[in-house]
Design a protein around this motif. Structure first.
Motif, PDB file in Angstrom:
ATOM      1  N   UNK A  78       7.181 -15.383  -6.549  1.00 34.57           N
ATOM      2  CA  UNK A  78       8.379 -14.387  -6.688  1.00 34.57           C
ATOM      3  C   UNK A  78       7.690 -13.143  -6.185  1.00 34.57           C
ATOM      4  N   UNK A  79       8.481 -12.074  -5.942  1.00 32.92           N
ATOM      5  CA  UNK A  79       8.172 -10.464  -5.838  1.00 32.92           C
ATOM      6  C   UNK A  79       8.732  -9.775  -6.996  1.00 32.92           C
ATOM      7  N   UNK A  80       7.799  -9.092  -7.545  1.00 28.51           N
ATOM      8  CA  UNK A  80       8.075  -8.140  -8.640  1.00 28.51           C
ATOM      9  C   UNK A  80       7.396  -6.906  -8.125  1.00 28.51           C
ATOM     10  N   UNK A  81       8.290  -5.804  -7.657  1.00 33.92           N
ATOM     11  CA  UNK A  81       7.880  -4.604  -7.241  1.00 33.92           C
ATOM     12  C   UNK A  81       7.891  -3.582  -8.073  1.00 33.92           C
ATOM     13  N   UNK A  82       7.331  -2.457  -8.008  1.00 33.28           N
ATOM     14  CA  UNK A  82       7.266  -1.344  -8.807  1.00 33.28           C
ATOM     15  C   UNK A  82       6.964  -0.198  -8.136  1.00 33.28           C
ATOM     16  N   UNK A  83       7.320   0.968  -8.868  1.00 30.90           N
ATOM     17  CA  UNK A  83       7.275   2.274  -8.384  1.00 30.90           C
ATOM     18  C   UNK A  83       7.729   3.491  -9.355  1.00 30.90           C
ATOM     19  N   UNK A  84       6.924   4.715  -8.925  1.00 35.33           N
ATOM     20  CA  UNK A  84       7.367   5.909  -9.744  1.00 35.33           C
ATOM     21  C   UNK A  84       7.334   7.086  -9.001  1.00 35.33           C
ATOM     22  N   UNK A  85       7.983   7.980  -9.253  1.00 31.42           N
ATOM     23  CA  UNK A  85       7.961   9.274  -8.613  1.00 31.42           C
ATOM     24  C   UNK A  85       8.245  10.326  -9.839  1.00 31.42           C
ATOM     25  N   UNK A  86       7.671  11.598  -9.406  1.00 29.36           N
ATOM     26  CA  UNK A  86       7.396  12.664 -10.403  1.00 29.36           C
ATOM     27  C   UNK A  86       7.615  13.985  -9.675  1.00 29.36           C
ATOM     28  N   UNK A  87       8.267  14.792 -10.264  1.00 28.18           N
ATOM     29  CA  UNK A  87       8.712  16.147  -9.801  1.00 28.18           C
ATOM     30  C   UNK A  87       7.789  17.252 -10.879  1.00 28.18           C
TER      31      UNK A  87
END
Length: 319
Positions: A78-87
Motif C-alpha cells: 500500500x501507499x502511505x504518503x506524508x508531507x509538511x509545510x511551514x511559514x
C-alpha cells in the motif's frame, strides 16, 4: 537581501555505477524545470509559501521521485504518503501522514495549516479532511504501479527497508545486475525559499521507505526534524528518517544560527557532519538574507538552487 530558492530530490548512494545515465539525466531535467518554476514565481513576487507549495507539487507529479505519483509501497503493498509545510514568518505549519488517495500531500498539509486549529492530521482523518476540502483524490491503485511493485519485490527479496537511493541488493547479486537495477532508486522531495520581502518557507513530501511497516511515520512530517522554517532560515531534510528525527536536523540548523550566531552554511554543515551518522542525511536551506546552502553526508543528493544575484547550481554527486 534578495530572494533565494533551493530544492532536493533525495540523498543517498547516488553514483553513475548504480544509476543509468538516462535516469540521471531525467532527474536532472526535472530539477532544472522545478527550479525554473520556482525562480519565475519569485521574480513575479509570489510569496515564499506559495513558491514552496508550487515546486513541491510539481515534484510530486514526477514519478522519478519518491513523492506523489512516485511514492513507494509499504510491506503490505500500500501507499502511505506524508508531507509538511511551514511559514517562517508566523511559524504556522501543517503536516499529514498515511495518505493513500490524495494527489498532493503538500497541498493537503497547507490546508491543515490554514483551515484547521491543528498542525498534524493522519490516516483516515486526513483522508476525510481532504475530501471535505475538495482536495484532488485518486483511487489508491493510481500509486500501485508496476515499477513500485518491482521496487517492493526487490526490497523483500533482500529483506531490507530501502531508504532514499540505497538499493536493496542481495548479497549474491552480481555488480552488473545491481547497476542495471539502479532505476529503482527514488528520493524524498523538498523545497525552501525566501521571497523578496524576506519571508521564509519550507516544504517536504515523501512516500517514505520501500517495504516500511504499515503505520511507520518518518521525519518528513515531523516539524523540526525533516522540515522547519522561522525568521532565520528554512530547512528541508532528506535521508534516513529515524536518524533525522533523533538529531532534530532542521530545527538544530535554525537554533545554531539563532543561539550561536553561526552562518547558514556553518550551521548546516555542523548538523550534517556532527549530528547525523555518515551516509544518512542531507538538507537544503536558505536564510532570511538570501543565503543558500545544500549540505549532505551521503555520496550524493539531487539538488538545485538559485539566488537573486544570479547564482545557480544543479548537482547530484559530492564535489
Amino acid at each position: 537581501m534578495g530572494w533565494a530558492i533551493a530544492l532536493h530530490g533525495g540523498a543517498g548512494d547516488i553514483s553513475p555505477s548504480l544509476m543509468p545515465p538516462h535516469i540521471l539525466e531525467a532527474r536532472e531535467e526535472c530539477l532544472r524545470k522545478c527550479l525554473h518554476i520556482g525562480v519565475s514565481a519569485l521574480k513575479a513576487k509570489a510569496t515564499a509559501l506559495d513558491v514552496v507549495e508550487l515546486v513541491v507539487r510539481e515534484m510530486e507529479n514526477h514519478p522519478l521521485f519518491n513523492a506523489g505519483k512516485g511514492s513507494v509501497l509499504t510491506t503490505d503493498g500500500t501507499v502511505e504518503m506524508e508531507a509538511s509545510i511551514m511559514d517562517g514568518n508566523t511559524k504556522n505549519c501543517g503536516a499529514v501522514s498515511g495518505l493513500s488517495t490524495v494527489a498532493s500531500a503538500i497541498s493537503l498539509a497547507r490546508h491543515v495549516m490554514e483551515k484547521t486549529p491543528h498542525i498534524y492530521l493522519a490516516f483516515d482523518g486526513a483522508e476525510a479532511f481532504a475530501r471535505e476540502q475538495g482536495i484532488e483524490t485518486v483511487d489508491a491503485s493510481y500509486f500501485v504501479t508496476p515499477e513500485n511493485i518491482e521496487r517492493l519485490r526487490k526490497a523483500k527479496e533482500a529483506k531490507k527497508v530501502q531508504i532514499d537511493y540505497n538499493t536493496p541488493i542481495h548479497k549474491n547479486t552480481p555488480v552488473e545486475t545491481a547497476a542495471s537495477n539502479g532505476d529503482s532508486q527514488l528520493g524524498t522531495v523538498g523545497c525552501v525559499a525566501v521571497d523578496c520581502h524576506g519571508n521564509l518557507a519550507a516544504g517536504t513530501s515523501t512516500g517514505g521507505l520501500v517495504n516500511k511497516m504499515v503505520g511507520r511515520i518518518g521525519d518528513t512530517p515531523v516539524i523540526g526534524a525533516g522540515n522547519y522554517a522561522n525568521s532565520y532560515c528554512a530547512v528541508s531534510a532528506t535521508g534516513k528518517g529515524e536518524s533525522i528525527i533523533r538529531a532534530t536536523v532542521a530545527r538544530d540548523v535554525a537554533a545554531l544560527m539563532e543561539y550561536k550566531g553561526l552562518s547558514l552554511k556553518d550551521a548546516a554543515d555542523y548538523v550534517i557532519e556532527k549530528c547525523v551518522p555518515k551516509g544518512d542525511a542531507g538538507l537544503v536551506a536558505v536564510s532570511a538574507t538570501g543565503e543558500v546552502t545544500m549540505s549532505f553526508n551521503t555520496s550524493g543528493m539531487f539538488r538545485a538552487c538559485a539566488t537573486e544575484d544570479g547564482y545557480s547550481e544543479i548537482g547530484m554527486f559530492a564535489s
